[in-house]
Design an enzyme around this catalytic site. Structure first.
Site: not given
Length: 296
Positions: A51-52, A114, A140, A145, A168, A209
């Site tokens: 994501t980052t 989504y 994850y 998000r 994570k 992480i």
């Protein structure tokens, strides 16, 4: 599953940003410098295209080149984990098969976003990607998000899949750590929430992480190492230095503040991000400056 590979999956992994020039092009030389800096600073592993990294805004060609550059620069010095998640299971499987050809150590696979699938749907999604590779997979879970939360019961079922080796957990819910550790002590537990990461590791987590590690990799490495060694007073001292960064690097959407902080420290040439993100609002600059000063 190689125990050697899994044993290397612990400590502080950085959720690495993608450096960019002012025109928005990827700064590949800047990426090489960041890889070297992280390794020199004690970072235990690199998470690429998460994501980052603003992966959602990178073309397939850019993603491939970023991976090639990171792998080449790393020279097997630390593990490389690659984000391979998608909300389309078929696409994720095909992407994973292509990534499998590269010299990487494992995958970070986000819950499908989504679509808002059921718990059973997510379990089948992860089983499908696990069947497409022999490399280790870290789930994850980041409900803020994705709009979905993978509950412990579903994680327990996925623990039975040989190459699903860890999670994570970005929920910030510390009560989940003990339950997962009791269910399978060998299952790797990574915090995905910097603000609670020190407590997460002290409760039995294997590492973090981290977004904060983009800006302060040495202190994050030392904090996690101290927590894992049960040196809690030392770990808490490091965490106190980092606490404002943990909080304020999310004052705007990640990685906007992290990139600004890296530019402020002279580690990247530009804090450019791609639309729909924008560079940080000027009225937040002082907040990040104060957080950086608090570290010292």
């Amino acid at each position: 599953m190689s125990s050697t590979v899994i044993n290397n999956f612990s400590g502080c992994f950085v959720a690495l940003i993608t450096p960019m020039f002012e025109n928005g092009d990827v700064d590949y030389m800047g990426l090489r410098k960041l890889v070297d800096w992280h390794i020199a600073s004690g970072t235990d592993g690199l998470v690429i295209l998460g994501t980052t990294a603003e992966t959602a805004t990178l073309t397939e060609q850019e993603q491939a080149l970023i991976l090639d550059v990171a792998i080449e620069q790393n020279q097997k010095r630390v593990p490389i984990i690659v984000g391979n998640g998608s909300n389309c299971t078929r696409s994720m499987i095909e992407k994973t098969k292509q990534l499998d050809k590269l010299d990487i150590d494992g995958y970070l696979t986000v819950t499908p976003y989504y679509n808002k699938p059921s718990q059973k749907g997510m379990v089948e999604h992860f089983k499908a990607v696990a069947g497409a590779t022999t490399k280790p997979i870290i789930i994850y879970n980041v409900p803020s998000r994705t709009g979905v939360d993978l509950y412990n019961k579903a994680v327990f079922e996925l623990m039975e899949v040989e190459n699903i080796v860890g999670i994570k957990d970005a929920t910030g819910d510390l009560s989940r750590v003990t339950a997962m550790k009791q269910q399978d002590p060998s299952f790797l537990l990574f915090s995905g929430d910097d603000l609670t990461s020190q407590h997460y590791v002290s409760l039995g987590g294997d590492g973090v992480i981290s977004v904060t590690a983009n800006v302060e990799p040495e202190l994050m490495h030392k904090m996690v190492k101290a927590s894992k060694a049960d040196n809690q007073k030392e770990a808490e001292l490091y965490d106190e230095k980092l606490c404002l960064l943990h909080r304020d690097l999310f004052i705007e959407p990640n990685p906007v503040p992290a990139k600004w902080a890296l530019k402020e420290k002279g580690l990247i040439s530009s804090d450019m991000v791609r639309l729909p993100l924008l560079t940080m609002e000027p009225n937040n600059h002082q907040t990040i400056k104060l957080a950086l000063q608090h570290v010292n």
